[in-house]
Enzyme design. Structure first.
Site, PDB file in Angstrom:
ATOM      1  N   SER A   1       0.218  -1.264  -0.338  1.00 34.66           N
ATOM      2  CA  SER A   1       0.130  -0.013  -0.261  1.00 34.66           C
ATOM      3  C   SER A   1       0.705   1.429   0.278  1.00 34.66           C
ATOM      4  CB  SER A   1      -1.136   0.302   1.340  1.00 34.66           C
ATOM      5  OG  SER A   1      -1.769   1.038   1.131  1.00 34.66           O
TER       6      SER A   1
ATOM      7  N   ASP B   1      -4.529   8.232  -0.372  1.00 32.00           N
ATOM      8  CA  ASP B   1      -4.740   9.117   0.769  1.00 32.00           C
ATOM      9  C   ASP B   1      -4.775   9.790   1.388  1.00 32.00           C
ATOM     10  OD1 ASP B   1      -4.351   6.285   1.810  1.00 32.00           O
ATOM     11  OD2 ASP B   1      -1.653   6.819   1.791  1.00 32.00           O
TER      12      ASP B   1
ATOM     13  N   HIS C   1      -4.484  -0.718  -4.230  1.00 26.46           N
ATOM     14  CA  HIS C   1      -6.040  -0.493  -3.942  1.00 26.46           C
ATOM     15  C   HIS C   1      -6.647  -0.469  -5.054  1.00 26.46           C
ATOM     16  CE1 HIS C   1      -5.730  -1.167   0.784  1.00 26.46           C
ATOM     17  NE2 HIS C   1      -4.218  -0.050   0.366  1.00 26.46           N
TER      18      HIS C   1
END
Lengths: 236, 236
Positions: free
Chosen positions: A122, A137, A159
């Site tokens: 990630s 993010d 993701h």
């Protein structure tokens, strides 16, 4: 020779932390009993100690000891001497800010080019790209730069999420966001679905895991590539 | 006296652009026939001209002319002389970078404090807060600062999205992201669901629209507040 696993996520649905990567990690870290963990991304705001404890528990099953980078007085030296490095996910802005603040971005890059095995999940994968400009993010802190390690010649979007046709939400889809990225940047982007990872060996980059990846290039329609596809030629 | 509509979104599901705000906007912009549009956020990367055209079409129904800020040689003067301002959504990083690049952040703040009616949707609402650190957007450009207008004493999270219990996606929920924000910042955050807006009149701030909003404060559990609730006391 560069030696990386660049994973979309640490955890897949209904799985435990790092479990789906067990086989790959056993081989990947076979030459070391100790892994240097970079806990800077602090998922959910947990402490460096708590996060290192979480990574330690996962690696206990592989008989590896995990040490947190935050526990070293000289983090540059710790990175230089590490035999294996793992950067966990969390908030990419916090991670990148901490890497710059602790002046380890450059030594981390050097260690990777010198062949230290590097696992990213990630946020820890985001920083392998040319910039962190394709993170998902929230920008909760202001880093001194969006430039990251650049150990692969493109950016990743971890993701990666396909549009949900039944969604009534009007926020941008992931594909729209990456399209917006390409109005401002020309770096290719690999949308890595959860359960996929990139295996980097020197100049070879291969898609691993069970899913296709979605490849975005400036001015082109996105394309799907199957697992085992080489992405070594994916450059500007 | 400050006079703002700070909306979560321009468009609700199954609706047309700005349609759900028609009644509110008719009253809000009743004193002017011309609206200065700030098209900098470029949703999907569309041009300033295309975006201004889109806003123009929506305001035609209200008999208002729309002029794009990009069409002025002196944008600071244009903002000073405007009788109504609308900043549309898109990418908050692109918007904030453009506001700084064109040196209009300060004059926009002054115009709002001087009482020029200001409508923001999505990214145009994000910038009303203290910082852009609670945007959902991808950081596709590096702005000189995350500091924004600060014409309300907290941050907003537009397009606020509740966790989907049937989702198998392992990326962070919106609530987790805002919790991470509060590990690094102490500014309260209003999660504004699509269809909600804040009506600011001087020091009065009231939640409007059909939904509750979700209020996040550092170190506290989030709380739901009903429409028509005053948020004027929501400060540090």
């Amino acid at each position: 020779m560069k030696n990386l696993i660049v994973a979309s996520t640490s955890t897949i649905y209904n799985g435990n932390y790092l479990d789906y990567l067990t086989d790959a990690l056993t081989e990947f870290f076979s030459e070391t009993d100790e892994i240097l963990f970079i806990p800077y991304a602090r998922p959910g705001g947990i402490s460096h100690d708590q996060y290192t404890e979480k990574a330690s528990k996962a690696f206990e099953k592989l008989n590896k000891k995990v040490v947190g980078l935050h526990s070293f007085q000289d983090p540059v030296k710790a990175i230089k001497e590490a035999k294996g490095i793992f950067t966990g996910g969390g908030n990419t802005f916090v991670l990148v800010s901490s890497l710059y603040k602790n002046q380890v971005m450059e030594s981390l890059r050097e260690a990777i080019f010198n062949g230290t095995p590097y696992l990213g999940t990630s946020a820890g994968s985001n920083i392998c790209g040319v910039s962190m400009k394709t993170t998902n993010d929230m920008p909760i802190v202001y880093p001194p730069s969006f430039k990251t390690l650049g150990v692969i010649p493109f950016n990743v979007n971890p993701h990666y999420l396909d549009p949900n046709p039944s969604s009534e939400h009007m926020g941008e889809t992931r594909e729209t966001r990456i399209k917006e990225f390409h109005t401002q940047n020309n770096i290719p982007v690999v949308g890595l679905r959860e359960g996929s990872w990139l295996r980097v060996n020197g100049s070879s980059i291969v898609l691993e895991g069970e899913h296709n990846a979605r490849i975005f290039k400036q001015g082109k329609d996105p394309v799907e590539v199957a697992t085992s596809t080489s992405l070594s030629q994916l450059t500007l």
